[in-house]
Design an enzyme around this catalytic site. Structure first.
Site, PDB file in Angstrom:
ATOM      1  N   ASN A 160       0.630  -1.166  -0.064  1.00 65.60           N
ATOM      2  CA  ASN A 160      -0.231  -0.139  -0.057  1.00 65.60           C
ATOM      3  C   ASN A 160       0.864   1.158  -0.003  1.00 65.60           C
ATOM      4  O   ASN A 160       0.718   2.265  -0.689  1.00 65.60           O
ATOM      5  CB  ASN A 160      -1.097   0.059   0.953  1.00 65.60           C
ATOM      6  N   GLU A 259       3.653  -4.628  12.365  1.00 66.48           N
ATOM      7  CA  GLU A 259       2.855  -3.458  12.442  1.00 66.48           C
ATOM      8  C   GLU A 259       1.697  -4.149  11.297  1.00 66.48           C
ATOM      9  O   GLU A 259       2.024  -4.459  10.353  1.00 66.48           O
ATOM     10  CB  GLU A 259       3.372  -2.276  11.520  1.00 66.48           C
ATOM     11  N   CYS A 293      -3.283   1.313   6.552  1.00 67.07           N
ATOM     12  CA  CYS A 293      -3.530   0.702   7.697  1.00 67.07           C
ATOM     13  C   CYS A 293      -4.217   1.603   8.825  1.00 67.07           C
ATOM     14  O   CYS A 293      -4.940   1.141   9.474  1.00 67.07           O
ATOM     15  CB  CYS A 293      -2.529   0.047   8.500  1.00 67.07           C
ATOM     16  N   GLU A 472       7.637   1.033  16.728  1.00 70.89           N
ATOM     17  CA  GLU A 472       8.957   1.526  15.906  1.00 70.89           C
ATOM     18  C   GLU A 472       8.862   2.973  15.840  1.00 70.89           C
ATOM     19  O   GLU A 472       7.651   3.664  16.517  1.00 70.89           O
ATOM     20  CB  GLU A 472       8.919   0.955  14.602  1.00 70.89           C
TER      21      GLU A 472
HETATM   22  P1  NAD Z   1      -0.027  -9.188   3.378  1.00 72.38           P
HETATM   23  O1  NAD Z   1       0.167  -9.617   4.853  1.00 72.38           O
HETATM   24  O2  NAD Z   1      -0.792 -10.149   2.606  1.00 72.38           O
HETATM   25  O3  NAD Z   1       1.478  -9.194   2.752  1.00 72.38           O
HETATM   26  C1  NAD Z   1       2.423  -8.523   3.403  1.00 72.38           C
HETATM   27  C2  NAD Z   1       3.929  -9.097   2.897  1.00 72.38           C
HETATM   28  O4  NAD Z   1       3.950 -10.206   3.645  1.00 72.38           O
HETATM   29  C3  NAD Z   1       4.057  -9.528   1.491  1.00 72.38           C
HETATM   30  O5  NAD Z   1       5.360  -8.971   1.040  1.00 72.38           O
HETATM   31  C4  NAD Z   1       3.510 -10.829   1.368  1.00 72.38           C
HETATM   32  O6  NAD Z   1       4.402 -11.574   0.125  1.00 72.38           O
HETATM   33  C5  NAD Z   1       4.397 -11.118   2.516  1.00 72.38           C
HETATM   34  N1  NAD Z   1       3.647 -12.693   2.997  1.00 72.38           N
HETATM   35  C6  NAD Z   1       2.488 -13.211   2.951  1.00 72.38           C
HETATM   36  N2  NAD Z   1       2.348 -14.453   3.529  1.00 72.38           N
HETATM   37  C7  NAD Z   1       3.486 -14.742   4.047  1.00 72.38           C
HETATM   38  C8  NAD Z   1       4.075 -15.747   4.732  1.00 72.38           C
HETATM   39  N3  NAD Z   1       3.277 -16.730   4.889  1.00 72.38           N
HETATM   40  N4  NAD Z   1       5.398 -15.691   5.030  1.00 72.38           N
HETATM   41  C9  NAD Z   1       6.090 -14.557   4.850  1.00 72.38           C
HETATM   42  N5  NAD Z   1       5.731 -13.441   4.125  1.00 72.38           N
HETATM   43  C10 NAD Z   1       4.479 -13.563   3.657  1.00 72.38           C
HETATM   44  O7  NAD Z   1      -0.487  -7.689   3.422  1.00 72.38           O
HETATM   45  P2  NAD Z   1      -1.035  -6.920   2.173  1.00 72.38           P
HETATM   46  O8  NAD Z   1      -1.971  -7.302   1.552  1.00 72.38           O
HETATM   47  O9  NAD Z   1       0.304  -6.752   1.323  1.00 72.38           O
HETATM   48  O10 NAD Z   1      -1.092  -5.355   2.951  1.00 72.38           O
HETATM   49  C11 NAD Z   1      -2.459  -5.247   3.455  1.00 72.38           C
HETATM   50  C12 NAD Z   1      -2.467  -5.305   4.933  1.00 72.38           C
HETATM   51  O11 NAD Z   1      -1.557  -4.783   5.738  1.00 72.38           O
HETATM   52  C13 NAD Z   1      -3.663  -4.703   5.675  1.00 72.38           C
HETATM   53  O12 NAD Z   1      -4.110  -5.815   6.605  1.00 72.38           O
HETATM   54  C14 NAD Z   1      -3.223  -3.596   6.265  1.00 72.38           C
HETATM   55  O13 NAD Z   1      -3.660  -3.168   7.239  1.00 72.38           O
HETATM   56  C15 NAD Z   1      -1.942  -3.843   6.758  1.00 72.38           C
HETATM   57  N6  NAD Z   1      -1.021  -2.950   6.823  1.00 72.38           N
HETATM   58  C16 NAD Z   1      -0.310  -2.492   7.972  1.00 72.38           C
HETATM   59  C17 NAD Z   1       0.384  -1.450   8.087  1.00 72.38           C
HETATM   60  C18 NAD Z   1       0.687  -1.153   9.688  1.00 72.38           C
HETATM   61  O14 NAD Z   1       1.688  -0.233   9.915  1.00 72.38           O
HETATM   62  N7  NAD Z   1       0.096  -1.693  10.775  1.00 72.38           N
HETATM   63  C19 NAD Z   1       0.789  -0.901   7.152  1.00 72.38           C
HETATM   64  C20 NAD Z   1       0.406  -1.210   5.946  1.00 72.38           C
HETATM   65  C21 NAD Z   1      -0.315  -2.445   5.787  1.00 72.38           C
HETATM   66  C1  6OH Z   2       0.049   2.079   6.760  1.00 69.78           C
HETATM   67  O1  6OH Z   2      -0.547   1.760   6.019  1.00 69.78           O
HETATM   68  C2  6OH Z   2       1.010   3.178   7.045  1.00 69.78           C
HETATM   69  C3  6OH Z   2       1.763   3.034   8.211  1.00 69.78           C
HETATM   70  C4  6OH Z   2       2.401   4.289   8.271  1.00 69.78           C
HETATM   71  C5  6OH Z   2       3.895   4.490   8.871  1.00 69.78           C
HETATM   72  O2  6OH Z   2       4.201   3.179   9.196  1.00 69.78           O
HETATM   73  C6  6OH Z   2       4.468   5.557   9.025  1.00 69.78           C
HETATM   74  O3  6OH Z   2       5.389   5.435   9.721  1.00 69.78           O
HETATM   75  O4  6OH Z   2       3.874   6.554   8.676  1.00 69.78           O
END
Ligand code: NAD
Ligand code: 6OH
Length: 491
Positions: A160, A259, A293, A472
């Site tokens: 994202n 995260e 997120c 972090e």
């Molecule tokens: P995802 O968990 O599907 O994938 C994230 C990464 O993990 C990708 O690189 C993927 O290839 C890898 N991955 C998937 N399965 C794995 C496994 N079994 N072992 C190791 N790596 C693996 O997430 P996404 O769809 O790319 O992103 C969307 C999600 O991320 C949403 O739930 C969003 O809320 C969350 N997100 C959280 C934050 C935060 O800061 N808290 C920030 C951005 C996105």
């Molecule tokens: C999630 O999609 C956004 C996360 C944002 C940060 O980790 C940041 O440092 O601003």
């Protein structure tokens, strides 16, 4: 590579300072029009092994011997080089994500450079605790801690905010003297690879920054998290993926920083600055097509202004401009993939089945041009669901919110906190005392008052419950990416 008559770019892995292919390739798709923009080389177990070996060996080389001042200077050079290649990064990020160029120009690329600068400066200034200790025999001892790198850090990131989130982890990891193997999302491999070129230009030694491309399960992500010679794993992505990774690293008892997802609440009081709040909530719901997120998917509005607020946000949502990410007026891009759009549309359908009123949106826009092959979706506002509805409980990760009314502050706090997640919240009021009072009751890692996604990179960032483990940001990053060795000297 030649496909028919067109030249298709190849995105390679970067291991020990060299760009390398792999056995398999997969397509990198532009979500704005569904076109294939590159072929990506997937790293198999052997290549991941090679990357980890290179990272391990770089710890013993020039990088491991550099003083903090020189390490920080090189990280500033990385930031300089990102800025010098700003337009390349911008084009690559926009093509991979479909996000509006106006957004990536303001948010994603500047933040990547800022991530390197802040951690370069912080590591130079970072002090550690020391204690003068009275010993039982009436003498003294001196305790002080020193910081050491963890070693090889595995970094796994989502699609994202690809470069922003990757550099948010790479920069502090390198500042603390670690070496890294990063696995960017399979949906957005381009900017992590461009960063490899920047690392070379900035004099980051071979093996310090490695990139392996591929998927999660049974692929690169798993090979990396399972690798016995990786010392720590830092991950941003879905909560369920975090749980899977945790199992993988459990046997090695490795430190993790997670995260994860959110189902964030915004609480709007009748005494808020109405226009400012409509604009703020519109960003909180629709920015990056709701794929942040921190986005608010649950909005709680004081009954007295409920109808006016729903009308105001509807008007705002309908004024947003979906379109080509390259046009400066566009402020809504597509979702990341066909599959993700199917998921979000399934929630739009579920919302109707659960009895929601669809105030606006609920479908797919049509353009009459190649954008119809992209993965656009309408910004959507829902009302009328019960607090136990799945659409109010589960993270959707699209441009959608549900708005519920509340009568009292206590009720608003209770509803906002009624979730298994706990990443972020926002509170909108002109009553200063109430702003503090409500903010402090939120069970989350980050609460904004009268703003949203306003970042100071020194502050703690992370989530509660299903939203993550650890914090972090600022010194919290430095503490995660280093081991402290306490030294006690009898005086
Ligand atoms: P995802 O968990 O599907 O994938 C994230 C990464 O993990 C990708 O690189 C993927 O290839 C890898 N991955 C998937 N399965 C794995 C496994 N079994 N072992 C190791 N790596 C693996 O997430 P996404 O769809 O790319 O992103 C969307 C999600 O991320 C949403 O739930 C969003 O809320 C969350 N997100 C959280 C934050 C935060 O800061 N808290 C920030 C951005 C996105
Ligand atoms: C999630 O999609 C956004 C996360 C944002 C940060 O980790 C940041 O440092 O601003």
């Amino acid at each position: 590579m030649r496909r028919g008559s067109r030249l298709v770019k190849v995105i390679q892995n970067y291991i020990d300072g060299k760009f390398v292919r792999g056995v398999h390739e997969f397509a990198d798709v532009n979500p704005a029009d569904g076109s294939v923009i590159a072929q990506v080389c997937e790293a198999d177990r052997n290549l991941v092994d090679g990357a980890v070996r290179a990272a391990r060996s770089a710890l013993r080389g020039e990088w491991g011997r550099l003083g903090v001042r020189e390490r920080a200077a090189r990280l500033h050079k990385v930031a300089d080089a990102i800025e010098a290649r700003f337009d390349c990064f911008l084009a690559a990020e926009v093509a991979d994500t479909g996000k509006p160029v106006s957004l990536a120009r303001k948010l994603d690329i500047p933040r990547a450079a800022a991530n390197f600068r802040i951690f370069a400066d912080l590591i130079k200034a970072a002090g550690l605790e020391s204690f003068q200790t009275e010993t039982p025999d009436g003498n003294n001892a001196l305790n002080y801690a020193v910081r050491k790198p963890l070693g090889v850090v595995g970094i796994i990131t989502p699609w994202n905010l690809p470069l922003l989130l990757l550099t948010w982890k790479v920069a502090p990891a390198l500042a603390c003297g670690n070496t890294v193997v990063v696995k960017p999302s399979e949906e957005t491999p381009a900017t992590a690879t461009l960063l490899a070129e920047v690392m070379q230009e900035a004099g980051i030694p071979n093996g310090v920054y490695n990139v392996v491309h591929g998927f999660g399960t049974n692929s690169t992500g798993e090979f990396l998290t399972q690798h016995p010679d990786v010392n720590a794993v830092t991950f941003t992505g879905e909560s369920q993926t975090g749980a899977t990774i945790m199992k993988m690293v459990a046997a090695g008892v490795k430190p993790v920083s997670f995260e994860l997802g959110g189902k964030n609440a915004a609480v709007v009081f009748a005494d808020c600055d109405f226009e400012e709040t409509i604009n703020g909530i519109s960003d909180a719901v629709f920015l990056n097509t709701g794929q942040v997120c921190l986005c608010a998917e649950r909005v709680y509005v004081e009954q007295k202004i409920f109808d006016r607020f729903v009308g105001g946000l509807k008007q705002k949502a309908e004024s947003l401009k979906p379109g080509s990410p390259l046009e400066s007026a566009t402020n809504v891009g597509p979702l990341i993939s066909k599959q993700h759009r199917e998921k979000v549309l399934s929630y739009y359908k579920l919302a109707r089945e659960e009895g929601a009123e669809v105030v606006t949106g609920g479908g797919v826009p049509s353009f009459g041009n190649s954008l119809d092959n992209g993965f656009f979706i309408q910004p959507t506002i829902l009302t009328g669901l019960s607090e136990s509805a799945r659409c109010v409980k589960e993270e959707i990760f699209g441009p959608v919110c549900h708005i519920s009314p509340f009568d009292t502050e206590e009720e608003a706090v209770r509803m906002a906190n009624d979730t298994k997640y706990g990443l972020a919240a926002s509170v909108w009021t002109s009553n200063l005392k109430r702003g503090h009072r409500v903010a402090q009751q939120m069970n989350v890692g980050i609460t904004w008052v009268n703003c949203w996604f306003l970042r100071d990179l020194r502050t703690p960032f992370g989530g509660v419950g299903l939203s993550g483990i650890g914090r972090e940001g600022g010194v919290h990053s430095l503490n995660f990416y280093s081991e402290l060795n306490n030294i006690c000297i009898r005086l």
